[in-house]
Motif scaffolding. Sequence first.
Motif, PDB file in Angstrom:
ATOM      1  N   GLY A   1       0.818  -1.209   0.000  1.00 51.86           N
ATOM      2  CA  GLY A   1       0.000   0.000   0.000  1.00 51.86           C
ATOM      3  C   GLY A   1       0.844   1.248   0.000  1.00 51.86           C
ATOM      4  N   CYS A   2       0.548   2.126   0.966  1.00 55.41           N
ATOM      5  CA  CYS A   2       1.112   3.479   0.963  1.00 55.41           C
ATOM      6  C   CYS A   2       2.623   3.535   0.774  1.00 55.41           C
ATOM      7  N   VAL A   3       3.360   2.702   1.470  1.00 54.52           N
ATOM      8  CA  VAL A   3       4.818   2.846   1.468  1.00 54.52           C
ATOM      9  C   VAL A   3       5.430   2.443   0.123  1.00 54.52           C
ATOM     10  N   PRO A   4       5.211   1.207  -0.356  1.00 54.16           N
ATOM     11  CA  PRO A   4       5.793   0.893  -1.673  1.00 54.16           C
ATOM     12  C   PRO A   4       5.170   1.713  -2.797  1.00 54.16           C
ATOM     13  N   LYS A   5       3.888   2.100  -2.638  1.00 55.86           N
ATOM     14  CA  LYS A   5       3.255   2.977  -3.637  1.00 55.86           C
ATOM     15  C   LYS A   5       3.976   4.320  -3.712  1.00 55.86           C
ATOM     16  N   LYS A   6       4.333   4.878  -2.549  1.00 59.67           N
ATOM     17  CA  LYS A   6       5.040   6.171  -2.546  1.00 59.67           C
ATOM     18  C   LYS A   6       6.426   6.025  -3.183  1.00 59.67           C
ATOM     19  N   VAL A   7       7.076   4.887  -2.977  1.00 63.61           N
ATOM     20  CA  VAL A   7       8.356   4.654  -3.649  1.00 63.61           C
ATOM     21  C   VAL A   7       8.160   4.697  -5.166  1.00 63.61           C
ATOM     22  N   MET A   8       7.098   4.053  -5.639  1.00 65.06           N
ATOM     23  CA  MET A   8       6.839   4.044  -7.084  1.00 65.06           C
ATOM     24  C   MET A   8       6.442   5.436  -7.577  1.00 65.06           C
ATOM     25  N   TRP A   9       5.723   6.176  -6.763  1.00 67.87           N
ATOM     26  CA  TRP A   9       5.366   7.549  -7.140  1.00 67.87           C
ATOM     27  C   TRP A   9       6.617   8.408  -7.284  1.00 67.87           C
ATOM     28  N   TYR A  10       7.529   8.287  -6.313  1.00 69.58           N
ATOM     29  CA  TYR A  10       8.789   9.025  -6.412  1.00 69.58           C
ATOM     30  C   TYR A  10       9.553   8.620  -7.683  1.00 69.58           C
ATOM     31  N   THR A  11       9.515   7.333  -7.991  1.00 67.14           N
ATOM     32  CA  THR A  11      10.202   6.846  -9.182  1.00 67.14           C
ATOM     33  C   THR A  11       9.634   7.505 -10.435  1.00 67.14           C
ATOM     34  N   SER A  12       8.320   7.575 -10.513  1.00 63.81           N
ATOM     35  CA  SER A  12       7.663   8.228 -11.637  1.00 63.81           C
ATOM     36  C   SER A  12       8.007   9.714 -11.687  1.00 63.81           C
ATOM     37  N   GLU A  13       8.090  10.352 -10.523  1.00 62.67           N
ATOM     38  CA  GLU A  13       8.484  11.759 -10.469  1.00 62.67           C
ATOM     39  C   GLU A  13       9.916  11.964 -10.971  1.00 62.67           C
ATOM     40  N   GLU A  14      10.800  11.009 -10.665  1.00 61.97           N
ATOM     41  CA  GLU A  14      12.179  11.102 -11.153  1.00 61.97           C
ATOM     42  C   GLU A  14      12.210  11.044 -12.674  1.00 61.97           C
ATOM     43  N   ALA A  15      11.368  10.189 -13.258  1.00 63.34           N
ATOM     44  CA  ALA A  15      11.303  10.112 -14.718  1.00 63.34           C
ATOM     45  C   ALA A  15      10.850  11.450 -15.296  1.00 63.34           C
ATOM     46  N   SER A  16       9.865  12.066 -14.648  1.00 63.17           N
ATOM     47  CA  SER A  16       9.383  13.372 -15.101  1.00 63.17           C
ATOM     48  C   SER A  16      10.483  14.424 -14.980  1.00 63.17           C
ATOM     49  N   ALA A  17      11.231  14.389 -13.878  1.00 67.41           N
ATOM     50  CA  ALA A  17      12.314  15.357 -13.682  1.00 67.41           C
ATOM     51  C   ALA A  17      13.378  15.214 -14.765  1.00 67.41           C
ATOM     52  N   LEU A  18      13.666  13.962 -15.148  1.00 66.08           N
ATOM     53  CA  LEU A  18      14.636  13.747 -16.223  1.00 66.08           C
ATOM     54  C   LEU A  18      14.148  14.381 -17.521  1.00 66.08           C
ATOM     55  N   ARG A  19      12.883  14.214 -17.821  1.00 65.57           N
ATOM     56  CA  ARG A  19      12.337  14.755 -19.067  1.00 65.57           C
ATOM     57  C   ARG A  19      12.375  16.285 -19.078  1.00 65.57           C
ATOM     58  N   HIS A  20      12.321  16.886 -17.892  1.00 67.45           N
ATOM     59  CA  HIS A  20      12.305  18.349 -17.811  1.00 67.45           C
ATOM     60  C   HIS A  20      13.691  18.952 -17.558  1.00 67.45           C
ATOM     61  N   ALA A  21      14.686  18.102 -17.346  1.00 70.98           N
ATOM     62  CA  ALA A  21      15.989  18.597 -16.893  1.00 70.98           C
ATOM     63  C   ALA A  21      16.650  19.529 -17.907  1.00 70.98           C
ATOM     64  N   ALA A  22      16.462  19.273 -19.198  1.00 75.96           N
ATOM     65  CA  ALA A  22      17.124  20.095 -20.212  1.00 75.96           C
ATOM     66  C   ALA A  22      16.673  21.546 -20.143  1.00 75.96           C
ATOM     67  N   ALA A  23      15.427  21.753 -19.736  1.00 71.97           N
ATOM     68  CA  ALA A  23      14.904  23.126 -19.628  1.00 71.97           C
ATOM     69  C   ALA A  23      15.632  23.916 -18.547  1.00 71.97           C
ATOM     70  N   TYR A  24      16.302  23.210 -17.644  1.00 73.26           N
ATOM     71  CA  TYR A  24      17.057  23.864 -16.575  1.00 73.26           C
ATOM     72  C   TYR A  24      18.570  23.750 -16.801  1.00 73.26           C
ATOM     73  N   GLY A  25      18.940  23.371 -18.033  1.00 71.99           N
ATOM     74  CA  GLY A  25      20.358  23.398 -18.382  1.00 71.99           C
ATOM     75  C   GLY A  25      21.104  22.102 -18.197  1.00 71.99           C
ATOM     76  N   PHE A  26      20.400  21.007 -17.952  1.00 70.27           N
ATOM     77  CA  PHE A  26      21.065  19.722 -17.752  1.00 70.27           C
ATOM     78  C   PHE A  26      20.889  18.851 -18.997  1.00 70.27           C
ATOM     79  N   GLY A  27      21.993  18.538 -19.683  1.00 73.61           N
ATOM     80  CA  GLY A  27      21.929  17.653 -20.837  1.00 73.61           C
ATOM     81  C   GLY A  27      21.073  18.241 -21.945  1.00 73.61           C
ATOM     82  N   ASN A  28      20.530  17.325 -22.760  1.00 71.85           N
ATOM     83  CA  ASN A  28      19.601  17.766 -23.795  1.00 71.85           C
ATOM     84  C   ASN A  28      18.385  16.862 -23.776  1.00 71.85           C
ATOM     85  N   ALA A  29      17.302  17.361 -24.355  1.00 75.24           N
ATOM     86  CA  ALA A  29      16.022  16.671 -24.233  1.00 75.24           C
ATOM     87  C   ALA A  29      16.068  15.258 -24.796  1.00 75.24           C
ATOM     88  N   GLU A  30      16.746  15.069 -25.929  1.00 74.28           N
ATOM     89  CA  GLU A  30      16.778  13.745 -26.553  1.00 74.28           C
ATOM     90  C   GLU A  30      17.475  12.727 -25.650  1.00 74.28           C
TER      91      GLU A  30
END
Length: 476
Positions: free
Chosen positions: A57-86
């Motif tokens: 429930g809550c605990v492993p679900k939150k781990v997976m939510w954070y994981t999904s958030e990390e994927a989103s952060a990677l996709r947005h990182a280029a807009a803040y000067g990290f790497g490139n979008a591709e």
Amino acid sequence: MPPIPVQQAEAVGEYDMFVIGGGSGGLGTARRAASYGAKVGLAEATHRLGGTCVNVGCVPKKVMWYTSEEASALRHAAAYGFGNAEENNKIAASFNWPMLKKKRDAYIERLNGIYDRNLAKDKVDYHEGYASFIDKNTLNIKSLNGENYTVKAKKIVIAVGGKPHIPSDEEVPGASLGIDSDGFFELEEQPKRVAVAGAGYIAVELAGIFNGLGSETHLLIRKNAVLRTFDPMLSDVLLPWMEHGGMKIHKDTGITKVEKIDGGLRVHQKNGPALEVDTLLWAIGRVPNADGLGLDKVGVATDAAGNVVANEWQETNVEGIYALGDIGGKALLTPVAIAAGRRLSNRLFGGPQYKDDKLDYENIPSVVFTHPTIGSVGLSEPDARKKFGDSIKVYTTRFRDMSGAMLDEDQKQPTAYKVICAGPEERVVGLHMIGVGSDEILQGFAVAIKCGATRKDFQATVAIHPTSAEEVVTIF
């Protein structure tokens, strides 16, 4: 500590309290009672303490939510000067589900061990097995190796929680080919295509995780909205954003049949074309986990849904038998079960200063780990209008939070807040939020609302700038 052996269990005599269920509510109840010197036993019917919240429930679900958030952060990182979008999108798409599952499972196992050690530290006898009533003061324990023995207790607490509901194959042919929310945490590989059936918080959370990690995700809902027990604003903001993020929402539909096909499943809808997916996940509600308790032997009352009926003091209709947590079908949240259990133990064993201790079930805050997150406390607008009529005032705001300042406009998550006030003093009776950080922002405001804060109290509080939270005090 390991569960106590049968010989030792039979030699105990009579417990002051015995708790059925080793989830968060049961553990909180047992440990608090033991802290007052009560002789306490607890039975858990699995090898893992912590219940639904910790294990599936809550605990492993939150781990997976954070994981999904990390994927989103990677996709947005280029807009803040990290790497490139591709390059960043390739990294996000390379997510290693088996590796993460292995680490997540190890994390949960460590928590199981902490709960085990806490029971030992607090001198609570841990029985590993299925407990069922023989009479109002006697339980049969069937251990996981098949041995049976009995325990006696002056007071017995039912805290066995709930379990996911899946339709039978008679109701929906092939329904058993799907998995439930427990099964989500057993997936060894990430499904490339997944259908999630349901419109409650579990459905939208798990669908959001799948979608954020790159699975083709279909969400099938019976009506036109999700989270229908929450304020309508939240669904109005969330659904379009989920669709904007690539999730396929199928409205006014249901599943009529599920077939196994080469490479996956074919899911037939009531309205719409059949979907071919790798995994079908049912998230259509939970039911009380009361099977085999023997409630009929002692006459404990249940409602039409099978929930154990308990009053505001957690008392059932049978003297000395109590119920708390999800088995009661009310406010199905881990902190609610813990709070109710601790107050029960305070009242029973903590002395005269706790004689009136009980949980107040009003203004319980809750969050939903969607993308973005949701926080809610108090009455929804429809419920407030039913209770207070025309005396309510509703204040709303919508904006884009600053975490997306460097993103293109179509990548910025929405934020929306609603404050509901009632009466001439404009007491705040509801606060509903969707947006980055809403899960963390809500806790402090929930304290204020619990204390009876008014619009003037909110207005008198100096805003913290620049934050999203400041909008709650400047909304008026």
